[in-house]
Every structure is written in C-alpha cells, then in structure tokens.
Design a protein around this motif. Structure first.
Motif, mmCIF file in Angstrom:
data_model
loop_
_atom_site.group_PDB
_atom_site.id
_atom_site.type_symbol
_atom_site.label_atom_id
_atom_site.label_comp_id
_atom_site.label_asym_id
_atom_site.label_seq_id
_atom_site.Cartn_x
_atom_site.Cartn_y
_atom_site.Cartn_z
ATOM 1 N N ARG A 451 0.941 -1.212 0.061
ATOM 2 C CA ARG A 451 -0.135 0.062 0.141
ATOM 3 C C ARG A 451 0.895 1.342 0.047
ATOM 4 O O ARG A 451 0.787 2.374 -0.978
ATOM 5 C CB ARG A 451 -0.715 0.065 1.070
ATOM 6 N N GLU A 452 1.909 1.403 0.854
ATOM 7 C CA GLU A 452 2.605 2.418 0.955
ATOM 8 C C GLU A 452 3.347 2.578 -0.225
ATOM 9 O O GLU A 452 3.651 3.839 -0.890
ATOM 10 C CB GLU A 452 3.629 2.530 2.281
ATOM 11 N N GLN A 453 3.922 1.700 -0.756
ATOM 12 C CA GLN A 453 4.885 1.976 -1.950
ATOM 13 C C GLN A 453 3.961 2.280 -3.399
ATOM 14 O O GLN A 453 4.304 3.041 -4.052
ATOM 15 C CB GLN A 453 5.762 0.869 -2.282
ATOM 16 N N LEU A 454 2.712 1.677 -3.193
ATOM 17 C CA LEU A 454 1.799 2.196 -4.557
ATOM 18 C C LEU A 454 1.573 3.411 -4.285
ATOM 19 O O LEU A 454 1.367 4.293 -5.378
ATOM 20 C CB LEU A 454 0.878 1.036 -4.581
ATOM 21 N N TRP A 455 1.060 4.092 -3.167
ATOM 22 C CA TRP A 455 0.653 5.166 -2.813
ATOM 23 C C TRP A 455 1.998 6.343 -3.176
ATOM 24 O O TRP A 455 1.495 7.276 -3.700
ATOM 25 C CB TRP A 455 0.080 5.672 -1.373
ATOM 26 N N ALA A 456 2.956 5.759 -2.676
ATOM 27 C CA ALA A 456 4.192 6.670 -3.147
ATOM 28 C C ALA A 456 4.413 7.032 -4.520
ATOM 29 O O ALA A 456 4.671 7.965 -5.048
ATOM 30 C CB ALA A 456 5.517 6.158 -2.427
ATOM 31 N N GLY A 457 4.354 5.598 -5.465
ATOM 32 C CA GLY A 457 4.469 5.971 -6.769
ATOM 33 C C GLY A 457 3.188 6.774 -7.335
ATOM 34 O O GLY A 457 3.358 7.596 -8.019
ATOM 35 N N ALA A 458 1.926 6.780 -6.864
ATOM 36 C CA ALA A 458 0.850 7.569 -7.302
ATOM 37 C C ALA A 458 1.234 8.854 -7.000
ATOM 38 O O ALA A 458 0.825 9.987 -7.977
ATOM 39 C CB ALA A 458 -0.339 7.243 -6.579
ATOM 40 N N VAL A 459 1.671 9.389 -5.845
ATOM 41 C CA VAL A 459 2.092 10.660 -5.472
ATOM 42 C C VAL A 459 3.051 11.300 -6.307
ATOM 43 O O VAL A 459 3.017 12.408 -6.992
ATOM 44 C CB VAL A 459 2.134 10.997 -4.283
ATOM 45 N N LEU A 460 4.269 10.328 -6.696
ATOM 46 C CA LEU A 460 5.380 10.869 -7.383
ATOM 47 C C LEU A 460 4.757 11.294 -9.025
ATOM 48 O O LEU A 460 5.322 12.293 -9.548
ATOM 49 C CB LEU A 460 6.444 10.049 -7.614
ATOM 50 N N PHE A 461 3.958 10.592 -9.484
ATOM 51 C CA PHE A 461 3.606 10.628 -10.949
ATOM 52 C C PHE A 461 2.369 11.801 -10.939
ATOM 53 O O PHE A 461 2.624 12.392 -11.809
ATOM 54 C CB PHE A 461 3.094 9.234 -11.455
ATOM 55 N N THR A 462 1.648 11.701 -10.267
ATOM 56 C CA THR A 462 0.551 12.741 -10.427
ATOM 57 C C THR A 462 0.910 14.142 -9.811
ATOM 58 O O THR A 462 0.330 15.273 -10.471
ATOM 59 C CB THR A 462 -0.851 12.392 -9.304
ATOM 60 N N ALA A 463 1.997 14.184 -8.958
ATOM 61 C CA ALA A 463 2.462 15.623 -8.870
ATOM 62 C C ALA A 463 3.579 16.285 -9.655
ATOM 63 O O ALA A 463 3.751 17.220 -9.763
ATOM 64 C CB ALA A 463 3.016 15.376 -7.423
ATOM 65 N N LEU A 464 3.839 15.229 -10.628
ATOM 66 C CA LEU A 464 5.046 15.760 -11.670
ATOM 67 C C LEU A 464 4.699 16.904 -12.342
ATOM 68 O O LEU A 464 5.453 17.870 -12.463
ATOM 69 C CB LEU A 464 5.373 14.435 -12.207
ATOM 70 N N PRO A 465 3.457 16.969 -12.940
ATOM 71 C CA PRO A 465 3.118 18.417 -13.713
ATOM 72 C C PRO A 465 3.297 19.416 -12.628
ATOM 73 O O PRO A 465 3.643 20.521 -13.148
ATOM 74 C CB PRO A 465 1.751 17.992 -14.156
ATOM 75 N N VAL A 466 2.834 19.256 -11.472
ATOM 76 C CA VAL A 466 3.083 20.438 -10.429
ATOM 77 C C VAL A 466 4.498 20.995 -10.487
ATOM 78 O O VAL A 466 5.008 22.157 -10.361
ATOM 79 C CB VAL A 466 2.284 20.382 -9.322
ATOM 80 N N VAL A 467 5.213 20.073 -10.243
ATOM 81 C CA VAL A 467 6.801 20.061 -10.033
ATOM 82 C C VAL A 467 7.390 20.666 -10.982
ATOM 83 O O VAL A 467 8.014 21.674 -11.220
ATOM 84 C CB VAL A 467 7.520 18.764 -9.877
ATOM 85 N N ASP A 468 6.934 20.272 -12.368
ATOM 86 C CA ASP A 468 7.409 20.778 -13.708
ATOM 87 C C ASP A 468 6.854 22.363 -13.815
ATOM 88 O O ASP A 468 7.514 23.123 -14.211
ATOM 89 C CB ASP A 468 6.842 20.156 -14.936
ATOM 90 N N VAL A 507 -5.743 -2.478 -2.716
ATOM 91 C CA VAL A 507 -4.988 -3.079 -1.570
ATOM 92 C C VAL A 507 -5.124 -2.735 -0.302
ATOM 93 O O VAL A 507 -5.135 -3.564 0.604
ATOM 94 C CB VAL A 507 -3.229 -2.922 -2.018
ATOM 95 N N SER A 508 -5.606 -1.446 -0.273
ATOM 96 C CA SER A 508 -6.142 -0.874 0.952
ATOM 97 C C SER A 508 -7.337 -1.711 1.524
ATOM 98 O O SER A 508 -7.674 -2.145 2.735
ATOM 99 C CB SER A 508 -6.384 0.777 1.171
ATOM 100 N N ARG A 509 -8.463 -1.911 0.718
ATOM 101 C CA ARG A 509 -9.268 -2.744 1.060
ATOM 102 C C ARG A 509 -9.206 -4.050 1.338
ATOM 103 O O ARG A 509 -9.970 -4.392 2.020
ATOM 104 C CB ARG A 509 -10.325 -2.779 -0.301
ATOM 105 N N ILE A 510 -8.322 -4.805 0.558
ATOM 106 C CA ILE A 510 -8.075 -5.850 1.082
ATOM 107 C C ILE A 510 -7.304 -5.866 2.507
ATOM 108 O O ILE A 510 -7.911 -6.898 3.277
ATOM 109 C CB ILE A 510 -6.781 -6.563 -0.035
ATOM 110 N N GLY A 511 -6.422 -5.045 2.820
ATOM 111 C CA GLY A 511 -6.106 -4.769 4.311
ATOM 112 C C GLY A 511 -7.265 -4.737 5.257
ATOM 113 O O GLY A 511 -7.364 -5.292 6.301
ATOM 114 N N ALA A 512 -8.352 -4.074 4.803
ATOM 115 C CA ALA A 512 -9.405 -3.417 5.770
ATOM 116 C C ALA A 512 -10.331 -5.015 5.821
ATOM 117 O O ALA A 512 -10.734 -5.252 6.894
ATOM 118 C CB ALA A 512 -10.181 -2.530 5.185
ATOM 119 N N GLY A 513 -10.432 -5.545 4.710
ATOM 120 C CA GLY A 513 -11.214 -6.948 4.756
ATOM 121 C C GLY A 513 -10.634 -7.971 5.687
ATOM 122 O O GLY A 513 -11.047 -8.372 6.335
#
Length: 537
Positions: A451-468, A507-513
């Motif tokens: 969960r943490e690595q997938l969220w980290a990847g999601a943040v890095l990619f979605t925030a890239l236009p802002v960084v640019d 993955v978070s839902r699986i963990g919650a389940g």
C-alpha cells in the motif's frame, strides 16, 4: 518434473515465470517506456527547441560543423523530426585521431545548445537490455530472461489450453487468486502474438553475442577471401603498412546545397524525410556524403533508404550493393519489429499498450505465486523463507520500480541545472530509490508495504506536472505552443499515477477486509469462551 506432459508444462511455466520474473518485469516496463524515447528525452531536456525541416537543419548543421570541426575526417549527424527536437553531431578530429567531439545544435541557428545534462530516455532504453550491469553481463542476463519468457509463453499456452474460453470469464469480484488468474489470462490472450514476437526478437538481436561461433567461422572465411584478393593484387596489407601512409593535400568538399535539394526532391522536405547525414573520408577524393531516410517507410533496419554522393564533386553515386542474404533480412526485420521505429503514432501507442499488458502479465503471475501458497502456509501456521523472499521481491520489483521511475523524473527537475555529472545523479536517484524500496519491503508488513509503495508511486507521478510548472516555464510554453509530445508526456504520467492510486486503494480494501475478518474471528472466539460460563450460570 511431473508425471504427465501437461503437469510438466505447468511446472515449467511456474518456475520459468518466477525465477527471473522481476528482471522480466523491469525489462518490460522500461522497454515499453522507450517506445516514446524521443518524447521522454524532450521532456527531460526542455531547453531544446523544435526546428522547421530536417533538410534545412542538415544545411545548418553542415555549416556549423565546417566552423567547429573543419579538419575532421568523419561527421555523423542525427537530424530532428516530429519527435526529436535538436540536431546531434559527432565527429572524429584530424587524421584518424583518437579524440572525438560531439555537440547538440539548435536546428535553426546551428549554435551549440546549452541544455541540462540528462540521460533522458536513453537510460531506460539501455537499462532494458543492459540492466545497469557491466558489459556484457547485463545483456547475457537479459538474454536469459528473454529465453525464460519464451519458454513460459509456450508452456503457458499448453497449460492454459482453454485460455481463449477463459478470456471471456473475467470475474473481478471473486477471490483474489481467481481474479488475478482471470486478469493473467486476459492480458495473455490480448497480446499473445506480441509477446512471442518481442521475446523471440530479443534473442535474435543479440544472437551473434550469445552464439558467436557462426560469425567467427564466417569472419575467418571472409578474412581468407580478403587475403586472396590482396595476393592477386600483388601487394599485401603488411607491405602497405610498411610503406607508410602518404599524406595527401586536403580536397575541399562540394557544396551541400545541391545534394540536399536532390534529397528534398526525392523524399520531400518534411518528415518522414532525411534522418541522418554521415560524411566519411573528408578531405580526400574518396569523400562520401550519405543521407539516410527516416525509418517510417520500412520495418527492417537493413532496408533503410539511402542516397550517397561523391563529397568531392557532389555527384550522386549508384546505390550501394547490399550485403547478406535471407538470414540477414530476417534478422533485420525482427530487429525492426522489436524497435518499432517504423511505427507511426497509432502503431506506437498500440505497441505501448501491448507492452503494458505484458508488464501486467508478468506482475500478476508473480503475485499469484504468493497468493496461491499463502493460504497453505497460513493453515500450517508458518511461512517459509522462500515465500517471504518472493513476497518482498514482488513489492520492491513491481511497486518499487514505479517509485524509482518517479524519482528519476523528480530528480530531473529538482537537481541544479549546472550540477556536475547531473545525468549520473539522475541515475543514482533511480537506483538509490529502488534500493530503499527493497529495504522498506523487508522491514514493513506485506500489505502495508504494498500500500505505501503504491501510494508513493501514485503521488510521485500525479504531482509531476505541478513540479514541472513551479520549476520552470516549460509546461506553460508547451501549452501555449500546443506541443503535443510534451503535453502527452504529462497525460501519460497522470494516467500512470491514477492507475497506481486505484491499485493502492484496492490493496487498502484487502487490508481492511482482512482486518474485519480478524475482528470477526476474535469476536467468535470470545463468544465461544464466554458461552460455557453463561450456560453454567
């Protein structure tokens, strides 16, 4: 191996898919990215600007090289097109000197462009067959991985003999194992011919390195034939060497303008037209200027159209006789299919999507291996070291790779532009981040690490236009100019970030389940313990 042929194929499919699965996944993801190598490089070196016509850029580059490398014996010039922005030049100075020079030219002015140092997409391209290992071990490992992929495909077709039927039975709401197997089958069927082509052509491209004996035999035969020719000519190579090299007067080259006019008349001025300009034997009567057409017209890399001119007179030379037979043509065609440089935008996007399906195919296979065995180990009350190792490598190899790719893009924008060895530091950002993801996967619980690595990847990619947008004017300028390649890069990274976020949410839902299941089991256990006391009362 097992008792029946199909069970043996199942065993083979499982282990060939697992042993180098993480290497295969990295090869698939980085190789898929390089279908847009020019666009990624354009984003990572935004200072480079687009030119008008490759023919005009060739004339500008010729003039610029005459000023910067007037006594050079060889020039090699890569020209811009719809995807690549700048002119790249490489030259060999003096009479065969060992030092060489290179520069990136503005296609309009011919001035040397001062762009930020970056490996660009060249890093992903090299990584997908060299794996950042010393030569030639990376290529050998990539070759073994390609062979494993090819064997896994054949054994997989035999194992899942009803996969075409199973293709229409995708059940996303079922158990994790069933859903992963269905998705594995769907991605396998969707691009099965592509997987066979890409794995087999990967082996063919470096076949001379993997099996050098045939070339050695042919080289010896050609050397003997060349020796016989020298003997018939009455002068051996040793005699020529003993006589030394006579220095001849410099022969001025013919004007390049009429040559380029002939190129434009035959191929046109706009893309796909001339892509390369090579000059050999400069300063001699044997000087040859070779123009190579963009590869959009031919799949095979051996069928590239070329126009050759006598560099001293400007006269068009007859077409050079092509060497090699059917085997060479087959090799060139498979090489061209693998690289897909012939592909237009629609075909390139198709290859890109099939590469993503291949990445998903490998990833689901790796994850299924652990899910299938987890229930058995949980029932036994203990987990093996091998199962734990595969789970951790899956996290770092799949989710961690996307975090590392996001890190190299962030490094491109955040590292100082004038920093020494900046391109190397970008690569270090990728490798160090990937190593950190492996350490994180080892110390954290499995689901939490996913969960943490997938969220980290999601943040890095979605925030890239802002960084640019906050680190330079390039995004705003691309928007104003309607630069589709630059803006398309941002659309792709946003889609990648969204995809990672969706997977992280699941993955978070699986963990919650699992948490709710654990609470229900704990409640049931407490109820069972309290029941005898209540009955006694």
């Amino acid at each position: 191996m097992k008792n029946t042929f199909r069970l043996s194929m199942t065993w083979l499919h499982t282990w060939t898919g697992l042993l180098l699965g993480w290497v295969l996944f990295a090869i698939f993801v980085t190789g898929t990215a390089t279908y847009f190598k020019a666009e990624i490089t354009q984003w990572m070196q935004p200072e480079l600007r687009r030119g008008d016509s490759p023919v005009d850029a060739a004339a500008v580059a010729w003039k610029s090289l005459e000023e910067r490398a007037p006594e050079s014996t060889r020039w090699f010039v890569g020209l811009p097109d719809d995807r690549a922005t700048a002119t790249t030049a490489f030259w060999q100075p003096g009479t065969g000197g060992k030092r060489s020079g290179s520069a990136t030219f503005d296609p309009v002015t011919g001035e040397v462009v001062t762009a930020r140092e970056s490996r660009g997409a060249e890093f992903f391209y090299r990584f997908h067959f060299q794996l950042q290992l010393p030569h030639p071990w990376g290529r050998y490992l990539a070759g073994v991985a390609a062979m494993f992929m090819f064997v896994a495909l054949i054994s997989g077709v035999i194992t899942h003999r009803q996969f075409f039927k199973e293709f229409f039975t995708f059940r996303p709401g079922r158990t994790s194992l069933r859903s992963f197997l269905d998705f594995h089958n769907v991605t396998a069927v969707l691009a099965l011919p592509f997987y066979f082509m890409i794995s087999y052509s990967a082996l063919v491209i470096f076949m001379a390195m993997y099996m050098p004996w045939g070339r050695e035999v042919l080289t010896d035969a050609q050397a003997r034939a060349a020796g016989a020719v020298r003997e018939r000519g009455g002068q051996s190579g040793a005699e020529k060497k003993a006589g030394g090299v006579e220095k001849k007067p410099w022969v001025s080259p013919a004007p390049v303008g009429p040559m380029l006019e002939e190129v434009a008349r035959r191929w046109g001025r706009e893309h796909p037209t001339v892509k390369r300009m090579d000059v050999t034997e400069r300063g001699t009567e044997k000087m040859v200027v070779t123009f190579t057409r963009a590869e959009a017209g031919s799949v095979s890399i051996t069928q590239r159209e070329q126009l050759r001119f006598n560099g001293a007179t400007g006269e068009l030379l007859p077409e050079e006789k092509k060497m090699g037979g059917v085997a060479t043509e087959v090799h060139g065609t498979l090489y061209g299919l693998h690289m897909a440089r012939f592909a237009g935008p629609a075909m390139r996007w198709t290859f890109f999507l099939m590469g993503l399906f291949g990445s998903a195919l490998v990833a689901t296979g790796l994850v299924m291996w652990t899910i299938k065995r987890r229930a058995k180990y949980a029932k036994a009350g203990r987990f093996s070291f091998g199962h734990g190792l595969v789970e951790r490598l899956n996290i770092a190899g799949i989710a961690g790779l996307f975090v590392a790719m996001g890190a190299i893009f962030w490094a491109n924008r955040l590292l100082p532009v004038g920093m020494d060895a900046r391109g190397d530091w970008e690569v270090k950002a990728f490798l160090y981040t990937w190593a950190a993801m492996l350490a994180h996967a080892v110390v954290r619980p499995v689901l939490a690490a996913w969960r943490e690595q997938l969220w980290a990847g999601a943040v890095l990619f979605t925030a890239l236009p802002v960084v640019d947008a906050v680190t330079g004017p390039f995004l705003a300028r691309a928007w104003a100019d309607g630069n589709a390649a630059y803006l398309g890069f941002h659309v792709t990274v946003l889609a990648t970030g969204a995809m990672l976020a969706v997977v992280a949410w699941k993955v978070s839902r699986i963990g919650a389940g699992r948490g709710r299941d654990g609470e229900r089991k704990a409640d049931a256990a407490r109820e069972r313990k309290s029941r005898p006391a209540e009955e006694a009362v």
